[in-house]
Design a protein around this motif. Structure first.
Motif, PDB file in Angstrom:
ATOM      1  N   TRP A 245       0.819  -1.213   0.000  1.00  0.00           N
ATOM      2  CA  TRP A 245       0.000   0.000   0.000  1.00  0.00           C
ATOM      3  C   TRP A 245       0.856   1.269   0.000  1.00  0.00           C
ATOM      4  N   ASN A 249      -0.423   6.141  -5.040  1.00  0.00           N
ATOM      5  CA  ASN A 249      -0.394   7.574  -5.323  1.00  0.00           C
ATOM      6  C   ASN A 249      -1.818   8.145  -5.278  1.00  0.00           C
ATOM      7  N   ALA A 250      -1.934   9.438  -5.506  1.00  0.00           N
ATOM      8  CA  ALA A 250      -3.220  10.128  -5.348  1.00  0.00           C
ATOM      9  C   ALA A 250      -4.289   9.571  -6.284  1.00  0.00           C
ATOM     10  N   PHE A 253      -5.368   6.098  -5.081  1.00  0.00           N
ATOM     11  CA  PHE A 253      -6.131   6.221  -3.838  1.00  0.00           C
ATOM     12  C   PHE A 253      -7.566   6.648  -4.134  1.00  0.00           C
ATOM     13  N   ARG A 254      -7.718   7.639  -4.995  1.00  0.00           N
ATOM     14  CA  ARG A 254      -9.057   8.114  -5.359  1.00  0.00           C
ATOM     15  C   ARG A 254      -9.838   7.023  -6.091  1.00  0.00           C
ATOM     16  N   GLN A 257     -11.213   4.512  -3.624  1.00  0.00           N
ATOM     17  CA  GLN A 257     -12.359   5.080  -2.904  1.00  0.00           C
ATOM     18  C   GLN A 257     -13.638   4.941  -3.731  1.00  0.00           C
ATOM     19  N   ASP A 282       2.895   8.814  -2.017  1.00  0.00           N
ATOM     20  CA  ASP A 282       2.844   9.903  -1.048  1.00  0.00           C
ATOM     21  C   ASP A 282       2.447   9.338   0.315  1.00  0.00           C
ATOM     22  N   TYR A 285      -1.246   9.153   2.069  1.00  0.00           N
ATOM     23  CA  TYR A 285      -2.275   8.137   1.842  1.00  0.00           C
ATOM     24  C   TYR A 285      -2.083   6.895   2.714  1.00  0.00           C
ATOM     25  N   SER A 286      -1.007   6.886   3.502  1.00  0.00           N
ATOM     26  CA  SER A 286      -0.823   5.838   4.508  1.00  0.00           C
ATOM     27  C   SER A 286      -1.005   6.381   5.913  1.00  0.00           C
ATOM     28  N   GLY A 289      -4.333  10.947   5.290  1.00  0.00           N
ATOM     29  CA  GLY A 289      -5.287  10.781   4.192  1.00  0.00           C
ATOM     30  C   GLY A 289      -6.117   9.529   4.346  1.00  0.00           C
ATOM     31  N   PHE A 290      -5.481   8.443   4.771  1.00  0.00           N
ATOM     32  CA  PHE A 290      -6.205   7.187   4.988  1.00  0.00           C
ATOM     33  C   PHE A 290      -7.183   7.329   6.153  1.00  0.00           C
TER      34      PHE A 290
END
Length: 667
Positions: A245, A249-250, A253-254, A257, A282, A285-286, A289-290
């Motif tokens: 994980w 990246n962004a 991640f999006r 979701q 990035d 996201y861990s 952001g998560f």
């Protein structure tokens, strides 16, 4: 064969939470744990088609499949890289929404005409601006392969961060452009080219004329966002299992979701292995952001390593300030080796001495059990030269030998022309190709060079023809330099004309100095009068790559200075001899037992019995101002070791030059 379950893995298998983040340390069995979860889900009656396993590279994909086999999973379970899965989804949506067919490009070379068109459109705007300040940005992407490669890498990062979506919809002012340039470590012109490239590509929101692998995830995100009904077309998965994980990246991640739709997600990662900035990974996201996206997530540990012993686990714990344990039966020796940073090559000498000591200490230790892991490629030059001098077999893993790097071949080209000696180029097509590339990085080559002295070339582009002609007749390098690189043209602006004249003057002066001066003196003269550090910062779009190239040039000249008795022709012959050794190692990689020389970036996900990490000193490691990022690089480097880890830092007399990273792990 399935491995016994640990206490931590049993707790993970018992967890019924909808969102689970498994926080792991290096070597703790991350992928094995996910394979156990797949087996458990199938045993409980979940259909294989209801499971989706995802990872972020082909290497991780392969390891995941191996672990599934070891755990006895015989049914085919969907397992893809996120990019491959996005491509499948885009194909389904293309049919379901009756979208125009999008052309797919499998290589950057196929995309280059679109990049050239984007660059030309930006250049035309710049040429029309009153009072334009020229900072030397090279817009010539058509034949400058290295320049184009860097621009495509930058485009990938734009897309991975979803910054490229701003390019479609917003009119960005100078402050916006400057902010993006700073964020991505590049120049404003490069950002503008990225915007022009994306606007060529998009026809309507969510529809594109073409796409490549870098576009798959960002395009799917935009399509799902712009077409609310699109998500209903895609099959629903009950369980998503995400490996590594920390590489997310962004854009990815999006996408996850959007795809999750209230179903179960189990992700496993190690936040201290987030160093893959090239693909936009990035840490947010861990971490925060998560937590924001999944506030009810349950966090479970894999805190015991089965790779290294307690000494190294304690070292990792001090570095990261988090719990890190190891198996009781494992032992890893930690060695601190000091060197004199004021003595050129002393660190490399200590590294090679340690390699020889490791091989001599035990009869069963082979060179292939050893890895030298550097922070950046420029740090390999002194090490490579000593390995070659001492006949220690090695190969460069996922990096180029310094002898093949364009900035070094540009310097070698100057020595060829200064000495009028071209014999070592005979038949060396690879070096010639890279030398042409190296020169074209430093000297802008415009469209008017398409036909080098019209009629002189029989066929092909000037770049291909230059390589072919120099390979057939090496002294044609002089003609290439004069007729292509340094020939004034009507399309040249004042800065380019001055730069070409300076190169011409320097080569003429080098030819005069050649009889009475060594190769080192010639290189030092060229370095001073061409201001190569500044020129390198203009030649490379990526600032980090420019810094590394500038350091490579300085280290290469220092190497030449240790051979004051060699004139240019002799030094070129010596470099050719070394290159032949490197090529022999490379061609025999499967049959010879060789040491691995690699970077931290390339070493991620791998392990060796013995690991050596050199140059733990200021301005060498750490390289970046972001110490948190450098801590993660150091963590990845040290946790590749199984039996021994050797760390090289300045001696007590030069303690002030030691890396701040070592302060964190020193008792």
């Amino acid at each position: 064969m399935a491995v016994p379950q640990t206490d931590e893995q049993i707790e993970i298998l018992k967890c019924h939470a909808q969102i689970v983040m498994i926080e792991a340390v290096a070597g703790s069995g991350k992928t094995t744990t996910l394979a156990m979860l797949v087996k458990q889900a199938l045993t409980r009656g979940l259909g294989a088609h209801q499971i989706q396993c995802l990872c972020f590279s082909e290497g991780a994909n392969k390891r995941f499949r191996e672990k599934l086999y070891e755990e006895g999973v015989t049914r085919p379970v969907p397992l893809n890289t996120v990019e491959a899965y996005a491509r499948e989804c885009l194909a389904q949506l293309g049919e379901g929404l009756a979208l125009e067919r999008t052309r797919y490009y499998s290589s950057d070379e196929e995309l280059r005409p679109h990049l050239v068109a984007a660059a030309n459109s930006v250049l035309a705007r710049y040429e029309g601006r009153a009072g334009r300040v020229d900072n030397g940005f090279d817009f010539s992407f058509e034949k400058n392969s290295a320049n184009a490669e860097e621009m495509f890498s930058l485009l990938y990062r734009f897309k991975a961060s979803l910054a490229s979506h701003r390019f479609h919809d917003e009119e960005l002012d100078y402050d916006d452009l400057d902010q993006l340039a700073t964020q991505f470590g590049t120049q404003i012109e490069a950002v503008e080219i990225g915007i022009a490239f994306e606007r060529q590509r998009q026809t309507y929101p969510g529809e594109y004329k073409w796409r490549s692998a870098a576009d798959l995830v960002p395009d799917l995100v935009e399509l799902l966002s712009s077409h609310p009904s699109a998500l209903e077309i895609l099959p629903v998965k009950s369980l998503y299992l995400i490996d590594e994980w920390h590489d997310i990246n962004a854009a990815e991640f999006r996408l996850l979701q959007l795809l999750l739709r209230g179903n179960k997600l189990v992700a496993v990662g190690d936040r201290y292995q987030i160093i893959n900035s090239a693909r936009g990974a990035d840490i947010v996201y861990s971490t925060a952001g998560f937590e924001m996206a999944f506030p009810n997530a349950q966090y479970l540990p894999l805190g015991k390593s089965y790779r290294f012993g307690s000494s190294l686990s304690k070292l990792a714990q001090r570095l990261t300030a988090r719990k890190c344990a190891s198996h009781e039966d494992l032992y890893t020796e930690i060695k601190r080796v000091t060197y004199d940073p004021t003595q050129s090559g002393d660190c490399a000498a200590k590294v090679t001495q340690q390699v020889q000591a490791l091989v001599k200490a035990r009869a069963d230790t082979r060179y292939s059990d050893i890895a030298i892991i550097v922070r950046e490629p420029d740090q390999t030059i002194e090490i490579e030269n000593l390995l070659l001098d001492q006949n220690i077999p090695y190969y460069c893993d996922d990096i180029e030998s310094y002898l093949h790097r364009p900035e070094i071949l540009m310097l070698r080209g100057l020595l060829h022309m200064a000495s009028n000696s071209f014999a070592t180029l005979q038949g060396d097509k690879e070096s010639i190709k890279r030398m042409v590339m190296g020169f074209s990085l430093y000297l802008p080559v415009g469209e008017s060079s398409e036909n080098w002295e019209r009629g002189y070339f029989a066929e092909g582009t000037w770049f291909e023809e230059a390589q072919r002609m120099i390979a057939e007749q090496p002294n044609a390098l002089k003609d290439f330099f004069e007729a292509v690189l340094c020939k004034p043209r009507d399309t040249d602006d004042d800065m380019v004309l001055r730069w070409k004249q300076r190169f011409t003057d320097v080569v003429e002066e080098l030819q005069k100095l050649n009889k009475e001066n060594s190769a080192a003196e010639l290189l030092n003269f060229a370095n001073r009068h061409l201001s190569l550090v500044d020129a390198t910062s203009r030649a490379f779009i990526n600032r980090s790559r420019a810094t590394s190239a500038a350091k490579s040039i300085q280290t290469f000249i220092a190497f030449a200075s240790r051979h004051p008795e060699m004139n240019a022709a002799d030094f070129l012959a010596e470099l050719h001899r070394r290159q032949q050794k490197v090529s022999k190692n490379r061609s025999a990689i499967q049959s010879r037992r060789q040491l691995t020389l690699t970077t931290i970036q390339a070493a991620k996900g791998r392990q060796w019995p013995h690991v050596l990490v050199p140059y733990l000193q200021q301005h060498e490691f750490p390289r970046l101002r972001d110490i948190a990022e450098e801590v993660r690089h150091f963590y990845v480097a040290m946790t590749r070791a199984i039996s021994s880890l050797s760390l090289f830092e300045p001696d007590d007399e030069h303690a002030e030059q030691r890396s701040v990273l070592m302060n964190r792990v020193r008792k």
